[in-house]
Design an enzyme around this catalytic site. Sequence first.
Site, short mmCIF file in Angstrom:
data_model
loop_
_atom_site.label_atom_id
_atom_site.label_comp_id
_atom_site.label_asym_id
_atom_site.label_seq_id
_atom_site.Cartn_x
_atom_site.Cartn_y
_atom_site.Cartn_z
CD GLU A 1 -5.85 -8.03 2.97
OE1 GLU A 1 -5.63 -7.42 1.90
OE2 GLU A 1 -6.59 -7.58 3.84
CE LYS B 1 -4.06 -1.69 2.53
NZ LYS B 1 -5.08 -1.49 1.50
NE ARG C 1 -10.89 -9.39 -2.76
CZ ARG C 1 -11.19 -8.47 -3.67
NH1 ARG C 1 -11.46 -8.83 -4.92
NH2 ARG C 1 -11.25 -7.20 -3.36
CG ASP D 1 -3.88 -3.93 -0.55
OD1 ASP D 1 -4.07 -4.34 0.61
OD2 ASP D 1 -4.01 -2.74 -0.90
#
Length: 469
Positions: free
Chosen positions: A316, A244, A318, A314
Amino acid sequence: MNIKLVKNGVEKSAKNLAVVFMTEEELKAHKNYKMLLRAGFKAEQDTTCFLYGKNTLFCGVEDKAVDNVRSACSAAIQAIKMTNYKSATFDVSDITLKAIVEGVVLGGYEYTKYKSVKKKTKLKNVYLVSEDIEALSVAFEEAVIIAEATNFTRDIVNQTPEDLNPPSFAKLAKKLAKENGLECEILGEKELKAQKMESMLAVGRASRHDSKLIHLSYKPENPKRVVSLIGKGLTYDSGGLSLKPAITMVTMKMDKAGACATLGMIKAASELKIDSEVHVFIGAVENMIGGDAYKPDDVLVTRSGKTVEVRNTDAEGRLVLADVLDYAQDAVKADYMFDFATLTGACMIALGQYTTGVMGHSNRLKHNLSKSASAAGELTSPLPFNKHLKTLLKSGIADISNVASKPYGGAITAGLFLDNFIREENKDKWLHFDIAGSAYTETPWDCNVYGGTGAGVRMISEFLKSFKK
Ligand code: BES
Ligand code: ZN
Ligand code: ZN
């Protein structure tokens, strides 16, 4: 600070402050109108004005709708806490009781764990005054339980990623289980491997903390139904190798808010002695970078057997939920299955910061939960599943991709990704709540102060209570 329901007005004294809610109309007709006007008070929503000579605090409200009362009450309690009054009184009715409890307990919340000097308030007691406390006492107790469970959730969300990591999360869950008579089972990495939860394990692989699956259950005698609550518990989301940007990484300790909410929900359920069996399943994981981090281009075999192409580390949450949802469906046969996750920035873009996105197949269930949310003072909005968006999750190499091939409707494509792991017989029992916007705030709104809001706890408590009526 204690909150009590009392029959007679607390003796008038210079140490007690009376709180009065007032609309513009009421202000104009009030005996102290001129004095209040001189003080600049116009009875605008959430504005307050002290008349110290009269030991009274006036709070502006647009009208006496409960949402406005709750919000004004939050402003009031914050103002009172700055004074030297030892107690405050609020007149309550069956209509305003819950809003005032929430205003006081939620609006008066402050998180001071990391402040070296803790502000001390002189305010010791808040009295809610009614002639008919017998009729209000149950509603009062329930409102306090739910508001305190919401603050319990906020306390965990607000903890730093250093203090609240997957193993310490598991410890905290065990402590709650002990205190509230819940069953508790923790799966560590060895057990997760045996369960073939490769997707969840991959996300946590670069962390120095072991991933944990936490299963808590509240089992009343002769339960009328079974409810499973599944929470995304990313104790930190750095984005992983798809790192991020610095700006958006800040606040990512709140990526565990879904999990924290499910703990608050089961705490409330057990204290309210709800007639449903309630199960909580939490995937507690930290998404970090390192030599053994999972990568874009990896293909993961989920617990269900479905394979997922990782195109962005990112996305992640799910991947963790895919395995936890699958596990939960084997562990208990539930009548309702709700997951809570700070899943997508896209949900915030779609609905704004305050509103939880609700997805699922059953319109009836979505309608019922939206009723519970409004009754509880939470904001929700449905986001429609759409079969055309589903095709965006196609993968050239695996069964599905963990991100959509187009950047539109990101909250929905994430919901559709989860739908892949809901078994046919459970499709109409399941709802997904994206709380990315509603779970955390850096600017106060309504009864929410800086930090975790406890989004979901009041809504689900209301839903569980609604069967009793
Ligand atoms: N935890 C984030 C979602 C999030 C963003 C929560 C902002 C709260 C505030 C999630 O894991 C994430 O990073 N999602 C990505 C998905 C994308 C890579 C498809 C996102 O929203 O950008
Ligand atoms: Zn992420
Ligand atoms: Zn995340």
